[in-house]
Design a protein around this motif. Structure first.
Motif, PDB file in Angstrom:
ATOM      1  N   GLY A  70       0.782  -1.228   0.000  1.00 32.41           N
ATOM      2  CA  GLY A  70       0.000   0.000   0.000  1.00 32.41           C
ATOM      3  C   GLY A  70       0.806   1.266   0.000  1.00 32.41           C
ATOM      4  O   GLY A  70       0.311   2.316  -0.357  1.00 32.41           O
ATOM      5  N   GLY A  71       2.103   1.169   0.405  1.00 34.59           N
ATOM      6  CA  GLY A  71       2.899   2.372   0.401  1.00 34.59           C
ATOM      7  C   GLY A  71       3.387   2.760  -0.978  1.00 34.59           C
ATOM      8  O   GLY A  71       3.928   3.830  -1.164  1.00 34.59           O
ATOM      9  N   GLY A  72       3.221   1.884  -1.958  1.00 39.48           N
ATOM     10  CA  GLY A  72       3.720   2.161  -3.298  1.00 39.48           C
ATOM     11  C   GLY A  72       2.643   2.676  -4.203  1.00 39.48           C
ATOM     12  O   GLY A  72       1.862   3.557  -3.858  1.00 39.48           O
ATOM     13  N   ILE A  73       2.585   2.062  -5.404  1.00 42.29           N
ATOM     14  CA  ILE A  73       1.674   2.567  -6.424  1.00 42.29           C
ATOM     15  C   ILE A  73       0.219   2.344  -6.047  1.00 42.29           C
ATOM     16  O   ILE A  73      -0.647   3.143  -6.406  1.00 42.29           O
ATOM     17  N   LEU A  74      -0.080   1.262  -5.275  1.00 40.80           N
ATOM     18  CA  LEU A  74      -1.472   1.035  -4.872  1.00 40.80           C
ATOM     19  C   LEU A  74      -1.976   2.188  -4.008  1.00 40.80           C
ATOM     20  O   LEU A  74      -3.090   2.675  -4.197  1.00 40.80           O
ATOM     21  N   GLY A  75      -1.131   2.610  -3.058  1.00 39.93           N
ATOM     22  CA  GLY A  75      -1.527   3.724  -2.204  1.00 39.93           C
ATOM     23  C   GLY A  75      -1.688   5.017  -2.967  1.00 39.93           C
ATOM     24  O   GLY A  75      -2.583   5.807  -2.691  1.00 39.93           O
ATOM     25  N   PHE A  76      -0.818   5.241  -3.971  1.00 39.46           N
ATOM     26  CA  PHE A  76      -0.917   6.472  -4.750  1.00 39.46           C
ATOM     27  C   PHE A  76      -2.176   6.482  -5.605  1.00 39.46           C
ATOM     28  O   PHE A  76      -2.881   7.489  -5.689  1.00 39.46           O
ATOM     29  N   ILE A  77      -2.476   5.340  -6.252  1.00 37.57           N
ATOM     30  CA  ILE A  77      -3.691   5.247  -7.064  1.00 37.57           C
ATOM     31  C   ILE A  77      -4.924   5.452  -6.190  1.00 37.57           C
ATOM     32  O   ILE A  77      -5.881   6.119  -6.578  1.00 37.57           O
ATOM     33  N   ASP A  78      -4.892   4.879  -4.983  1.00 36.73           N
ATOM     34  CA  ASP A  78      -6.026   5.031  -4.071  1.00 36.73           C
ATOM     35  C   ASP A  78      -6.176   6.484  -3.628  1.00 36.73           C
ATOM     36  O   ASP A  78      -7.291   6.986  -3.480  1.00 36.73           O
ATOM     37  N   GLY A 110      -9.495   8.915  -4.366  1.00 32.74           N
ATOM     38  CA  GLY A 110     -10.273   9.303  -3.200  1.00 32.74           C
ATOM     39  C   GLY A 110     -10.689   8.127  -2.334  1.00 32.74           C
ATOM     40  O   GLY A 110     -11.745   8.164  -1.688  1.00 32.74           O
ATOM     41  N   GLY A 111      -9.862   7.082  -2.281  1.00 32.39           N
ATOM     42  CA  GLY A 111     -10.172   5.904  -1.479  1.00 32.39           C
ATOM     43  C   GLY A 111     -11.032   4.877  -2.185  1.00 32.39           C
ATOM     44  O   GLY A 111     -11.289   3.801  -1.636  1.00 32.39           O
ATOM     45  N   ALA A 112     -11.483   5.175  -3.408  1.00 27.70           N
ATOM     46  CA  ALA A 112     -12.372   4.245  -4.127  1.00 27.70           C
ATOM     47  C   ALA A 112     -11.645   2.989  -4.575  1.00 27.70           C
ATOM     48  O   ALA A 112     -12.247   1.914  -4.679  1.00 27.70           O
ATOM     49  N   PHE A 113     -10.338   3.092  -4.836  1.00 24.18           N
ATOM     50  CA  PHE A 113      -9.584   1.933  -5.326  1.00 24.18           C
ATOM     51  C   PHE A 113      -9.387   0.905  -4.215  1.00 24.18           C
ATOM     52  O   PHE A 113      -9.559  -0.294  -4.429  1.00 24.18           O
ATOM     53  N   LYS A 114      -9.038   1.354  -3.024  1.00 26.89           N
ATOM     54  CA  LYS A 114      -8.825   0.437  -1.906  1.00 26.89           C
ATOM     55  C   LYS A 114     -10.123  -0.223  -1.472  1.00 26.89           C
ATOM     56  O   LYS A 114     -10.148  -1.397  -1.092  1.00 26.89           O
ATOM     57  N   GLN A 115     -11.220   0.523  -1.560  1.00 27.75           N
ATOM     58  CA  GLN A 115     -12.525  -0.019  -1.192  1.00 27.75           C
ATOM     59  C   GLN A 115     -13.161  -0.804  -2.338  1.00 27.75           C
ATOM     60  O   GLN A 115     -14.198  -1.428  -2.146  1.00 27.75           O
ATOM     61  N   MET A 116     -12.545  -0.757  -3.513  1.00 24.45           N
ATOM     62  CA  MET A 116     -13.033  -1.434  -4.724  1.00 24.45           C
ATOM     63  C   MET A 116     -14.499  -1.091  -4.972  1.00 24.45           C
ATOM     64  O   MET A 116     -15.389  -1.932  -5.017  1.00 24.45           O
ATOM     65  N   THR A 117     -14.740   0.219  -5.148  1.00 20.27           N
ATOM     66  CA  THR A 117     -16.085   0.701  -5.426  1.00 20.27           C
ATOM     67  C   THR A 117     -16.278   0.862  -6.933  1.00 20.27           C
ATOM     68  O   THR A 117     -15.365   0.610  -7.725  1.00 20.27           O
ATOM     69  N   ILE A 118     -17.456   1.334  -7.332  1.00 23.30           N
ATOM     70  CA  ILE A 118     -17.762   1.428  -8.759  1.00 23.30           C
ATOM     71  C   ILE A 118     -16.900   2.484  -9.458  1.00 23.30           C
ATOM     72  O   ILE A 118     -16.778   2.461 -10.690  1.00 23.30           O
ATOM     73  N   GLY A 173     -11.156  13.916  -5.102  1.00 20.20           N
ATOM     74  CA  GLY A 173     -10.628  12.629  -4.628  1.00 20.20           C
ATOM     75  C   GLY A 173      -9.434  12.806  -3.714  1.00 20.20           C
ATOM     76  O   GLY A 173      -9.313  12.122  -2.682  1.00 20.20           O
ATOM     77  N   ILE A 174      -8.531  13.718  -4.068  1.00 21.31           N
ATOM     78  CA  ILE A 174      -7.342  13.950  -3.245  1.00 21.31           C
ATOM     79  C   ILE A 174      -7.720  14.598  -1.919  1.00 21.31           C
ATOM     80  O   ILE A 174      -7.273  14.171  -0.844  1.00 21.31           O
ATOM     81  N   VAL A 175      -8.560  15.637  -1.978  1.00 20.35           N
ATOM     82  CA  VAL A 175      -8.932  16.373  -0.765  1.00 20.35           C
ATOM     83  C   VAL A 175      -9.674  15.468   0.218  1.00 20.35           C
ATOM     84  O   VAL A 175      -9.525  15.602   1.442  1.00 20.35           O
ATOM     85  N   SER A 176     -10.457  14.523  -0.298  1.00 20.81           N
ATOM     86  CA  SER A 176     -11.214  13.638   0.589  1.00 20.81           C
ATOM     87  C   SER A 176     -10.306  12.747   1.431  1.00 20.81           C
ATOM     88  O   SER A 176     -10.739  12.202   2.445  1.00 20.81           O
ATOM     89  N   ARG A 177      -9.041  12.604   1.006  1.00 23.26           N
ATOM     90  CA  ARG A 177      -8.105  11.765   1.752  1.00 23.26           C
ATOM     91  C   ARG A 177      -7.291  12.566   2.776  1.00 23.26           C
ATOM     92  O   ARG A 177      -6.479  11.985   3.498  1.00 23.26           O
ATOM     93  N   VAL A 178      -7.484  13.878   2.812  1.00 23.77           N
ATOM     94  CA  VAL A 178      -6.708  14.711   3.733  1.00 23.77           C
ATOM     95  C   VAL A 178      -6.955  14.335   5.196  1.00 23.77           C
ATOM     96  O   VAL A 178      -5.996  14.175   5.964  1.00 23.77           O
ATOM     97  N   PRO A 179      -8.216  14.180   5.657  1.00 22.48           N
ATOM     98  CA  PRO A 179      -8.424  13.793   7.068  1.00 22.48           C
ATOM     99  C   PRO A 179      -7.731  12.481   7.420  1.00 22.48           C
ATOM    100  O   PRO A 179      -7.109  12.379   8.490  1.00 22.48           O
ATOM    101  N   ALA A 180      -7.806  11.487   6.518  1.00 20.86           N
ATOM    102  CA  ALA A 180      -7.139  10.207   6.785  1.00 20.86           C
ATOM    103  C   ALA A 180      -5.623  10.393   6.848  1.00 20.86           C
ATOM    104  O   ALA A 180      -4.937   9.765   7.668  1.00 20.86           O
ATOM    105  N   GLY A 181      -5.089  11.268   5.978  1.00 18.89           N
ATOM    106  CA  GLY A 181      -3.659  11.537   5.994  1.00 18.89           C
ATOM    107  C   GLY A 181      -3.215  12.197   7.289  1.00 18.89           C
ATOM    108  O   GLY A 181      -2.161  11.863   7.841  1.00 18.89           O
ATOM    109  N   ILE A 182      -4.026  13.128   7.787  1.00 22.81           N
ATOM    110  CA  ILE A 182      -3.699  13.799   9.055  1.00 22.81           C
ATOM    111  C   ILE A 182      -3.709  12.806  10.215  1.00 22.81           C
ATOM    112  O   ILE A 182      -2.811  12.812  11.071  1.00 22.81           O
ATOM    113  N   MET A 183      -4.715  11.940  10.235  1.00 20.14           N
ATOM    114  CA  MET A 183      -4.782  10.923  11.293  1.00 20.14           C
ATOM    115  C   MET A 183      -3.607   9.957  11.200  1.00 20.14           C
ATOM    116  O   MET A 183      -3.076   9.508  12.225  1.00 20.14           O
TER     117      MET A 183
END
Length: 424
Positions: A52-60, A64-72, A184-194
């Protein structure tokens, strides 16, 4: 900025556009939480824990977290970006497409239609690769129907996002595709701060590294604003001419050549292309995966250097490429000559076009180098620290650039209505 938004809200037409944009982005975030059927999320979570620290994390992050959650919306809008890159390159290489691009609105509509077809094709290929390769073990029922369902849902999700972006561009405020990536990027800011807070509590990250990140983020924001607002003003004079009993012309004005006409588009294009070989790592095992991970990944050594050099070169290339699409010195020089305008000391016609091309090439080089350095230096710094939160220079650059472009569009809309905004 707050004053500008407040004044924009008072204008009925702008208020409708802002509300429409916000509603479309809410739809995007809702869709980013709708899971794809027949997918075991526990298997995907284990894959992210391993890489997850590599390309998977960057794509996710970009999705906006949709890739890790495997959403539509797991594929996000990147198939559209890939199709746009290829279509713009083909426009230069194929005379028929070049002629279409010069036909005005109808030609652009035709090219946009071809881009949509290409988006569906690339989304289909990527969806098949994910179902058969990357997340094959995550599919609960290993049957043809299950895999076909996953492929169709992922492809349809990208097609819907493409439509959503086009609707925002036409009826909302700003560039729809860029705003989707921005959201998508901004939605990950709270998770990044935590995540940073958690790393600090466990002692994996020091307060100095956190301050270093904040300083770099401030420099990136200031740098993006500086190169986005920077321009070279070329003086222009119009000759006096008499039409009937009235005299026209005799005015002094200027041509505002922006240092960075392409905005953050080169960074988005470069990121999409560099993500492709790293994505292949998860489809193939053995020697190929080792070579790509070592030499073409920002987490490898010397891969981080090769990745940064390629990123710089691609950003410079796409900056020049996109600038050439937006500004044609020959056409501009002809228009000046037609309306009696000239640059002091430069003859009208071809000499003027050559002069504009020379000036544009120089200032574009400055903008391209600045953009490339802003995007690449944080990657190098983060690779040598424990501050691995994914929200690096590229993501910050995209966020600031898109926000600035959107504010400028609101500003231009307000100037048409004689409102005083905040961008002076």
């Amino acid at each position: 900025m707050l004053s500008t938004l407040k004044n924009a809200w008072k204008i009925p037409d702008l208020r409708k556009r802002i509300l429409f944009t916000l509603m479309m982005l809410v739809v995007f975030r809702l869709g980013a939480n709708i899971p794809v059927p027949f997918i075991d999320k526990k298997v995907i979570a284990e894959m992210f824990e391993g890489g997850g620290g590599g390309i998977l994390g960057f794509i996710d992050l970009m999705a906006g977290g949709a890739f890790k959650q495997m959403t539509i919306f797991a594929l996000n809008i990147y198939p559209y970006i890939t199709a746009s890159i290829i279509m713009q390159l083909l426009t230069i290489a194929i005379p028929r497409l070049e002629a279409l691009a010069r036909e005005g609105e109808e030609g652009r509509k035709k090219i946009a239609q071809y881009t949509r077809y290409g988006t569906v094709i690339f989304a289909l290929i990527q969806a098949i690769g994910i179902s058969v390769g990357l997340f094959r073990n995550a599919i609960i029922h290993q049957s043809g129907l299950s895999m076909a369902t996953v492929v169709i849902v992922l492809t349809a999700g990208t097609a819907f996002l493409m439509w959503l972006g086009e609707q925002i561009t036409e009826y909302g405020i700003g560039n729809g595709i860029s705003l989707i990536i921005f959201t998508g990027i901004v939605s990950r800011v709270p998770a990044g701060i935590m995540q940073v807070f958690g790393l600090y509590k466990t002692g994996n990250v020091s307060i100095i590294e956190i301050l270093l990140f904040l300083i770099i983020a401030t420099i990136i924001i200031a740098g993006v604003v500086a190169i986005q607002e920077g321009q070279r003003r070329i003086p222009v004079q119009y000759a006096k001419r008499v039409v009937g009993r009235k005299m026209y012309g005799g005015q002094n004005t200027h041509i505002p050549l922006k240092v960075l006409m392409a905005g953050v588009i080169p960074v988005i294009f470069s990121t999409s292309l560099l993500a492709f070989p790293q994505t292949l790592v998860f489809f193939f095992d053995g020697k190929f995966a080792e070579v790509v991970s070592k030499y073409f990944s920002p987490n490898g050594n010397p891969g981080v250097w090769i990745y940064s050099i390629l990123n710089i070169l691609l950003i410079i290339f796409f900056t020049y490429f996109y600038t050439a699409i937006q500004f044609n010195p020959v056409e501009y020089a002809n228009n000046l000559k037609q309306y009696g305008g000239f640059i002091p000391g430069i003859r009208p016609g071809k000499p003027t076009a050559d002069y504009l091309n020379r000036v544009l090439s120089r200032i574009t080089l400055v903008g391209a180098l600045a953009l490339a350095l802003i995007a690449s230096i944080p990657t190098l710094i983060f690779s040598f620290t424990n501050l691995n939160i994914g929200f690096g220079g590229t993501a910050l650059l995209i966020v600031v650039g898109v926000a600035l472009e959107t504010m400028k569009q609101i500003e231009s809309q307000m100037m048409m209505r004689h409102y005083k905004g905040f961008l002076k």
